[in-house]
Design an enzyme around this catalytic site. Structure first.
Site, mmCIF file in Angstrom:
data_model
loop_
_atom_site.group_PDB
_atom_site.id
_atom_site.type_symbol
_atom_site.label_atom_id
_atom_site.label_comp_id
_atom_site.label_asym_id
_atom_site.label_seq_id
_atom_site.Cartn_x
_atom_site.Cartn_y
_atom_site.Cartn_z
ATOM 1 N N GLU A 174 93.079 -16.094 106.009
ATOM 2 C CA GLU A 174 94.245 -15.980 105.133
ATOM 3 C C GLU A 174 95.343 -14.850 105.898
ATOM 4 O O GLU A 174 95.266 -13.716 105.553
ATOM 5 C CB GLU A 174 94.236 -15.766 103.583
ATOM 6 C CG GLU A 174 95.496 -15.589 102.787
ATOM 7 C CD GLU A 174 95.282 -15.282 101.437
ATOM 8 O OE1 GLU A 174 94.238 -14.967 100.906
ATOM 9 O OE2 GLU A 174 96.291 -15.293 100.791
ATOM 10 N N LYS A 216 94.745 -20.569 105.202
ATOM 11 C CA LYS A 216 95.552 -20.428 103.884
ATOM 12 C C LYS A 216 96.742 -19.367 104.309
ATOM 13 O O LYS A 216 96.778 -18.139 104.420
ATOM 14 C CB LYS A 216 94.521 -19.446 102.806
ATOM 15 C CG LYS A 216 95.330 -19.012 101.665
ATOM 16 C CD LYS A 216 94.588 -18.694 100.747
ATOM 17 C CE LYS A 216 95.280 -18.266 99.341
ATOM 18 N NZ LYS A 216 94.629 -18.187 98.231
ATOM 19 N N SER A 258 100.700 -19.257 96.989
ATOM 20 C CA SER A 258 102.105 -19.092 96.205
ATOM 21 C C SER A 258 102.736 -18.143 96.395
ATOM 22 O O SER A 258 104.004 -18.000 96.367
ATOM 23 C CB SER A 258 101.743 -19.653 94.672
ATOM 24 O OG SER A 258 101.154 -18.819 94.089
ATOM 25 N N GLY A 259 102.085 -16.792 96.594
ATOM 26 C CA GLY A 259 102.762 -15.620 96.973
ATOM 27 C C GLY A 259 103.983 -15.217 96.228
ATOM 28 O O GLY A 259 104.804 -14.414 97.038
ATOM 29 N N ARG A 289 98.854 -17.102 91.129
ATOM 30 C CA ARG A 289 99.801 -17.331 90.271
ATOM 31 C C ARG A 289 100.483 -18.681 90.002
ATOM 32 O O ARG A 289 100.756 -18.988 88.767
ATOM 33 C CB ARG A 289 100.856 -16.331 90.753
ATOM 34 C CG ARG A 289 100.336 -14.863 90.322
ATOM 35 C CD ARG A 289 101.222 -13.899 91.238
ATOM 36 N NE ARG A 289 100.972 -13.735 92.937
ATOM 37 C CZ ARG A 289 101.722 -13.088 93.463
ATOM 38 N NH1 ARG A 289 102.672 -12.410 93.330
ATOM 39 N NH2 ARG A 289 101.118 -13.396 94.886
#
Ligand code: 13P
Length: 338
Positions: A174, A216, A258-259, A289
């Site tokens: 990630e 990711k 989703s950041g 989130r």
């Protein structure tokens, strides 16, 4: 199962990954926003409610856990990893020890956690984990990310991924380019390109078998303070282009974070990407989130109303499941709201 089979199961069409691996500090922030006390009992209660929901079987291929959670026994009987496996998903574990200040740079981080990792991986495997996650974080500004941050984080990701495959688990790699800032979408494209290139360079040096990994990444989006907003179509086009250019074809699955995008934005953008996906990558979600925000709100209203919490989670999982097939729509969101 081979590592490639596990990676494909985690990202199977119609399914994605639930990132429920918030550290105790991060979940404290989430619970504060809904006025819930951050104690072990509440953390277990929220998480086991999600892991026992009906959406698990249909839309969730893997669940990323935090160290505390993988050791917990659910009040429903089985251990948490058993509950997840029973519901058809692969249990996984976050193994990094967080992003720490990078010496020699100001306001950048390097993710730590390699010391003792081989021993911890063995323990996690015995507890039921079959994949892992390590998150590197990059900030965009006039002078960031520095070469130093790109190289040191990629080096750590390479060594991490090699150790994880040695322990017979699938590493989620990630590298997260943060949305914070006023940069435009093209700057995000450029930085994401540099970051991905250096990561795959290090994975190759460390002899990681890419067929047994999952990427990711962030989507290619404008900074959250950028005045030029981008349509979902533009985000999808640039994100897919960036991935096709910079991710080796052997990687079986790509699962976005989703950041900080809203639940709807993250479903909509994933849907647009899958509508035009002409690559062989399985492209899906690995949202924290993006999957849990509505369920968390319901949990804040009444922790014992399992039905409402699960209803909110089931809906988001279903919407994102549809997005992995390019079949999500605003109408379906409205139908649920009604
Ligand atoms: P978000 O989807 O909330 O960004 O969380 C995903 C994650 O696991 C970040 O490491």
């Amino acid at each position: 199962m081979t590592l490639n089979e596990i990676a494909k199961k985690m990202c199977a069409k119609g399914k994605g990954i639930l990132a429920a691996d918030e550290s105790t500090g991060t979940i404290a922030k989430r619970f504060k926003s809904i006025n819930v006390e951050n104690i072990e009992k509440n953390r277990l209660n929220f998480r086991q409610t999600l892991f026992n929901s009906s959406a698990m079987k249909d839309f969730i291929g893997g669940v990323i856990l935090f160290d505390e959670t993988i050791r917990q026994k659910s009040t429903l009987g089985p251990s948490i990893p058993e509950l997840i496996s029973k519901n058809g998903a692969v249990p996984g574990i976050k193994v990094d020890k967080g992003a720490k200040p990078l010496a020699g740079s100001s306001n950048e981080t390097v993710t730590e956690g390699l010391d003792g990792l081989r021993e911890r991986l063995k323990e996690y495997y015995d507890l039921g984990a079959r994949f892992t996650k390590w998150r590197a974080v990059y900030r965009i500004s006039d002078k960031f990310p520095s070469v130093q941050s790109i190289k040191s984080n990629a080096h750590a990701l390479g060594r991490y991924a090699a150790l994880v495959q040695e322990a017979k688990m699938v590493p989620i790699v990630e590298p997260e380019v943060l949305m914070d800032g006023s940069h435009n979408i093209d700057k995000c494209f450029k930085v994401t390109t540099e970051v991905l290139n250096e990561c795959y360079n290090e994975l190759e040096i460390n002899k990681v078998d890419l067929k047994g990994t999952v990427l990711k990444p962030n989507m290619v989006v404008p900074g959250s303070d950028c005045k030029d907003k981008s349509s979902a179509e533009e985000i999808a086009k640039k994100t897919l282009d960036c991935l096709k250019r910079n991710v080796p074809a052997d990687v079986p699955g790509i699962a976005f974070l989703s950041g900080g995008q809203s639940e709807i934005e993250s479903s909509k953008n994933l849907n647009e990407i899958n509508k035009i996906n002409d690559s062989n990558f399985l492209i899906t979600f690995s949202y924290g989130r993006g999957l849990q925000a509505s369920a968390l709100k319901e949990f804040g209203k009444n922790q014992d109303n399992i039905e409402n919490i699960q209803k909110a989670f089931n809906h988001r999982a279903k919407m994102n499941g549809l997005s992995t097939k390019g079949k999500w729509s605003e109408e379906l969101e409205k139908e649920f709201a009604a």
